[in-house]
Structures are given as structure tokens and as C-alpha cells.
Design a protein around this motif. Structure first.
Motif, PDB file in Angstrom:
ATOM      1  N   TYR A  68       1.023  -1.280  -0.001  1.00  0.00           N
ATOM      2  CA  TYR A  68       0.213  -0.068   0.018  1.00  0.00           C
ATOM      3  C   TYR A  68       0.791   1.244  -0.124  1.00  0.00           C
ATOM      4  N   ASP A  69       1.790   1.492   0.846  1.00  0.00           N
ATOM      5  CA  ASP A  69       2.657   2.165   0.795  1.00  0.00           C
ATOM      6  C   ASP A  69       3.364   2.631  -0.672  1.00  0.00           C
ATOM      7  N   GLN A  70       4.013   1.590  -1.278  1.00  0.00           N
ATOM      8  CA  GLN A  70       4.313   1.698  -2.612  1.00  0.00           C
ATOM      9  C   GLN A  70       3.488   2.182  -3.658  1.00  0.00           C
ATOM     10  N   TYR A  71       2.099   1.824  -3.519  1.00  0.00           N
ATOM     11  CA  TYR A  71       1.110   2.223  -4.141  1.00  0.00           C
ATOM     12  C   TYR A  71       0.809   3.624  -4.259  1.00  0.00           C
ATOM     13  N   TRP A  72       0.773   3.915  -2.957  1.00  0.00           N
ATOM     14  CA  TRP A  72       0.565   5.743  -2.711  1.00  0.00           C
ATOM     15  C   TRP A  72       1.569   6.411  -2.876  1.00  0.00           C
ATOM     16  N   SER A  73       2.977   5.955  -2.952  1.00  0.00           N
ATOM     17  CA  SER A  73       4.078   6.831  -3.117  1.00  0.00           C
ATOM     18  C   SER A  73       4.488   6.824  -4.676  1.00  0.00           C
ATOM     19  N   ASP A  74       4.131   5.919  -5.221  1.00  0.00           N
ATOM     20  CA  ASP A  74       4.581   5.885  -6.697  1.00  0.00           C
ATOM     21  C   ASP A  74       3.904   6.704  -7.739  1.00  0.00           C
ATOM     22  N   SER A  75       4.651   7.385  -8.474  1.00  0.00           N
ATOM     23  CA  SER A  75       4.159   8.543  -9.135  1.00  0.00           C
ATOM     24  C   SER A  75       3.166   8.040 -10.448  1.00  0.00           C
ATOM     25  N   ARG A  76       3.544   6.574 -10.775  1.00  0.00           N
ATOM     26  CA  ARG A  76       2.782   5.827 -11.808  1.00  0.00           C
ATOM     27  C   ARG A  76       1.402   5.864 -11.494  1.00  0.00           C
ATOM     28  N   PHE A  77       1.074   5.789 -10.244  1.00  0.00           N
ATOM     29  CA  PHE A  77      -0.402   5.489  -9.543  1.00  0.00           C
ATOM     30  C   PHE A  77      -0.980   6.644  -8.851  1.00  0.00           C
ATOM     31  N   ASP A  79      -2.787   9.060 -10.138  1.00  0.00           N
ATOM     32  CA  ASP A  79      -4.049   9.206 -10.914  1.00  0.00           C
ATOM     33  C   ASP A  79      -5.003   8.165 -10.457  1.00  0.00           C
ATOM     34  N   ARG A  80      -4.642   7.329  -9.421  1.00  0.00           N
ATOM     35  CA  ARG A  80      -5.559   6.313  -9.048  1.00  0.00           C
ATOM     36  C   ARG A  80      -5.987   6.652  -7.838  1.00  0.00           C
ATOM     37  N   ARG A  81      -5.546   7.637  -7.095  1.00  0.00           N
ATOM     38  CA  ARG A  81      -6.046   8.206  -5.706  1.00  0.00           C
ATOM     39  C   ARG A  81      -7.416   8.696  -5.789  1.00  0.00           C
ATOM     40  N   PRO A  82      -8.194   8.650  -5.198  1.00  0.00           N
ATOM     41  CA  PRO A  82      -9.574   9.415  -5.311  1.00  0.00           C
ATOM     42  C   PRO A  82      -9.615  10.454  -5.428  1.00  0.00           C
ATOM     43  N   SER A  83     -10.720  11.072  -6.285  1.00  0.00           N
ATOM     44  CA  SER A  83     -10.721  12.571  -6.305  1.00  0.00           C
ATOM     45  C   SER A  83     -12.486  12.669  -6.330  1.00  0.00           C
ATOM     46  N   LEU A  84     -12.879  13.145  -5.240  1.00  0.00           N
ATOM     47  CA  LEU A  84     -14.314  13.246  -5.141  1.00  0.00           C
ATOM     48  C   LEU A  84     -15.088  14.358  -5.819  1.00  0.00           C
ATOM     49  N   GLY A  85     -14.513  15.256  -6.522  1.00  0.00           N
ATOM     50  CA  GLY A  85     -14.971  16.463  -7.294  1.00  0.00           C
ATOM     51  C   GLY A  85     -14.757  16.195  -8.682  1.00  0.00           C
ATOM     52  N   GLY A  86     -13.986  14.966  -9.128  1.00  0.00           N
ATOM     53  CA  GLY A  86     -13.871  14.588 -10.424  1.00  0.00           C
ATOM     54  C   GLY A  86     -14.903  13.819 -10.941  1.00  0.00           C
ATOM     55  N   SER A  87     -14.504  12.990 -11.882  1.00  0.00           N
ATOM     56  CA  SER A  87     -15.405  12.169 -12.673  1.00  0.00           C
ATOM     57  C   SER A  87     -15.768  10.920 -11.948  1.00  0.00           C
ATOM     58  N   ARG A  88     -16.778  10.131 -12.313  1.00  0.00           N
ATOM     59  CA  ARG A  88     -17.100   8.866 -11.597  1.00  0.00           C
ATOM     60  C   ARG A  88     -15.859   8.030 -11.607  1.00  0.00           C
ATOM     61  N   MET A  89     -14.964   7.937 -12.797  1.00  0.00           N
ATOM     62  CA  MET A  89     -13.949   7.198 -12.701  1.00  0.00           C
ATOM     63  C   MET A  89     -12.962   7.669 -11.501  1.00  0.00           C
ATOM     64  N   GLN A  90     -12.556   9.077 -11.588  1.00  0.00           N
ATOM     65  CA  GLN A  90     -11.818   9.592 -10.333  1.00  0.00           C
ATOM     66  C   GLN A  90     -12.432   9.422  -8.951  1.00  0.00           C
ATOM     67  N   ALA A  91     -13.661   9.384  -8.889  1.00  0.00           N
ATOM     68  CA  ALA A  91     -14.390   9.315  -7.585  1.00  0.00           C
ATOM     69  C   ALA A  91     -13.988   7.866  -7.057  1.00  0.00           C
ATOM     70  N   PHE A  92     -13.844   6.828  -7.785  1.00  0.00           N
ATOM     71  CA  PHE A  92     -13.628   5.569  -7.320  1.00  0.00           C
ATOM     72  C   PHE A  92     -12.255   5.254  -7.525  1.00  0.00           C
ATOM     73  N   GLY A  93     -11.306   6.007  -7.402  1.00  0.00           N
ATOM     74  CA  GLY A  93     -10.073   5.656  -7.393  1.00  0.00           C
ATOM     75  C   GLY A  93      -9.573   4.654  -6.336  1.00  0.00           C
ATOM     76  N   ASP A  94      -8.844   3.555  -6.454  1.00  0.00           N
ATOM     77  CA  ASP A  94      -8.737   2.545  -5.314  1.00  0.00           C
ATOM     78  C   ASP A  94      -7.329   2.696  -4.453  1.00  0.00           C
ATOM     79  N   ASN A  95      -6.574   3.926  -4.748  1.00  0.00           N
ATOM     80  CA  ASN A  95      -5.245   4.317  -4.077  1.00  0.00           C
ATOM     81  C   ASN A  95      -5.506   4.866  -2.795  1.00  0.00           C
ATOM     82  N   ILE A  96      -6.276   4.195  -1.656  1.00  0.00           N
ATOM     83  CA  ILE A  96      -6.605   5.051  -0.767  1.00  0.00           C
ATOM     84  C   ILE A  96      -5.992   4.600   0.596  1.00  0.00           C
ATOM     85  N   TYR A  97      -5.087   3.497   0.771  1.00  0.00           N
ATOM     86  CA  TYR A  97      -4.302   3.349   2.018  1.00  0.00           C
ATOM     87  C   TYR A  97      -2.785   3.463   1.903  1.00  0.00           C
ATOM     88  N   HIS A  98      -2.402   3.963   3.073  1.00  0.00           N
ATOM     89  CA  HIS A  98      -1.049   4.163   3.345  1.00  0.00           C
ATOM     90  C   HIS A  98      -0.826   4.545   4.729  1.00  0.00           C
TER      91      HIS A  98
END
Length: 214
Positions: A68-77, A79-98
Motif C-alpha cells: 500500500y505504501d508503494q502504491y501510494w507513493s509511486d508516481s505511476r499510480f 492518478d488512481r487516488r480518489p478525487s471526489l470532485g472529479g469524474s465517476r472514474m476519479q471518484a472511485f480511485g482505489d489508491n486509498i491506503y498508506h
């Protein structure tokens, strides 16, 4: 090689997350995430409550695993962090744990698995973090609610990997896995459909059950 199969109860583009040319399984199914090795296959199949029993939702060959920490800190991922003000795809980003760098406690970002008011959901934190592991693949096919029926010959008799709707099934017989993979590879690649739980004109009876409405 091992093949894992389970029923995708909620198909909203979160688990799995099939966007931007990558399929990730970052939450739910902690046993599969803990044990799936590079080269193994994971299949998600449709649920009876969505009238999708026996259909393929997605299939992925595990190509990479990260914490999870690697997923959160890696720049490749990022844009997979959730953005509730964005599109539905962005709102359901799965990069939520660190982890909190000071206390070491799990941080759950505001997203699909949070409480409706945005506070951390301790039940989801406990369940998801049983496996500190994210499965990643660029070799995948995702259909959402439009997947093909899995041929009966691939799941008949005591080889039926659709029999365990609440947990998961494991296929280890090489010949059986080869037959399933051969069929999957005839279907195409990448994201070929939309999540079954997203609202659409074609499916007016299906609604996203979370707080993000169209």
C-alpha cells in the motif's frame, strides 16, 4: 500457475479498477491478494443479483504486486487516488491506503470505502489491510456488465469455479487453467465495457448505491 475466481458483488470501477490501461485489485479479497503470485490469473465473475451469474466480468494475469505504501507513493499510480470532485472514474480511485509516517497507523483516504461523511471506515480498514498487497496488470480484459457467458465446458462438474459465491475458488490443474486462459485470450484486451453498477440509458434499473450520483 494458479487461477483464482470470485464473484464481483459490487462492480463500480473500484475493485477491480480497470482504467488508464491498468487493472488493479487494491481492496477486498485479502486472501487472493495475499497469495496470488506473478503469472497467476484472477477472474471476476458476475453476481446472481445483477442477473450476471455465469458471465465474465474481468480477467487479469498478475504482472506486479506492490505494498500500500508503494502504491501510494509511486508516481505511476498517483492518478488512481480518489478525487471526489472529479469524474465517476476519479471518484472511485482505489489508491486509498498508506501508513502514517509517525505513528505507523493506517490512513484511509476519503473514497469508496469511507463512511458517507468521509470519515474512515474501520471495518473496511481492518478487512482490506489484512493483506498489504496490491495486484496489478496490463494484461487484462474487463467487460463490466457486458461480459460473455463462461462456456459450460470450462466450469463443469467438480471443476466448477463458480460454486463459491461468497469466498473464492482456486483452480490448480494445469490443463484446466490452460483451457480457461486460452478462452480468455480470444476475447480481446483492455477495458471493453463499463461497470455494471454505473447508471446508463441502457440499464435504467441499475444505480450507483454510494453517495456519488450522476
Amino acid at each position: 500457475m494458479t487461477l483464482y475466481s470470485y464473484v464481483v458483488r459490487y462492480d463500480i470501477g473500484f475493485a477491480p479498477n480497470p482504467f488508464r490501461g491498468l487493472c488493479s485489485v487494491a481492496t477486498c479479497k485479502p486472501v487472493i491478494r495475499a497469495h496470488a503470485a506473478i503469472g497467476d490469473w484472477v477472474l471476476g465473475v458476475g453476481s446472481a443479483e445483477h442477473d450476471l451469474r455465469g458471465r465474465l466480468v474481468y480477467a487479469m494475469r498478475v504482472e506486479e504486486t506492490v505494498s500500500y505504501d508503494q502504491y501510494w507513493s509511486d508516481s505511476r499510480f498517483r492518478d488512481r487516488r480518489p478525487s471526489l470532485g472529479g469524474s465517476r472514474m476519479q471518484a472511485f480511485g482505489d489508491n486509498i491506503y498508506h501508513r502514517d509516517p509517525v505513528t505507523g497507523a493506517w490512513v484511509q483516504e476519503n473514497g469508496r470505502h469511507s463512511l458517507p461523511d468521509g470519515r474512515p471506515n474501520t471495518d473496511h480498514i481492518e478487512r482490506d489491510t489484512r493483506s498489504d498487497r496490491v495486484l496489478l496488470s496490463q494484461e487484462f480484459v474487463y467487460f463490466g456488465g457486458d461480459g460473455p457467458v463462461i462456456p459450460a465446458g470450462l466450469r463443469s462438474g467438480d471443476r466448477d469455479f463458480l460454486k463459491n459465491p461468497r469466498g473464492h475458488a482456486v483452480v490448480r490443474d494445469p490443463a484446466h487453467i490452460d483451457a480457461i486462459v486460452e478462452w480468455v485470450q480470444t476475447l480481446g484486451s483492455g477495458r471493453l465495457g463499463r461497470p455494471a453498477d454505473w447508471p446508463s440509458l441502457e440499464r435504467p434499473d441499475r444505480r450507483v448505491s454510494e453517495r456519488w450520483q450522476p
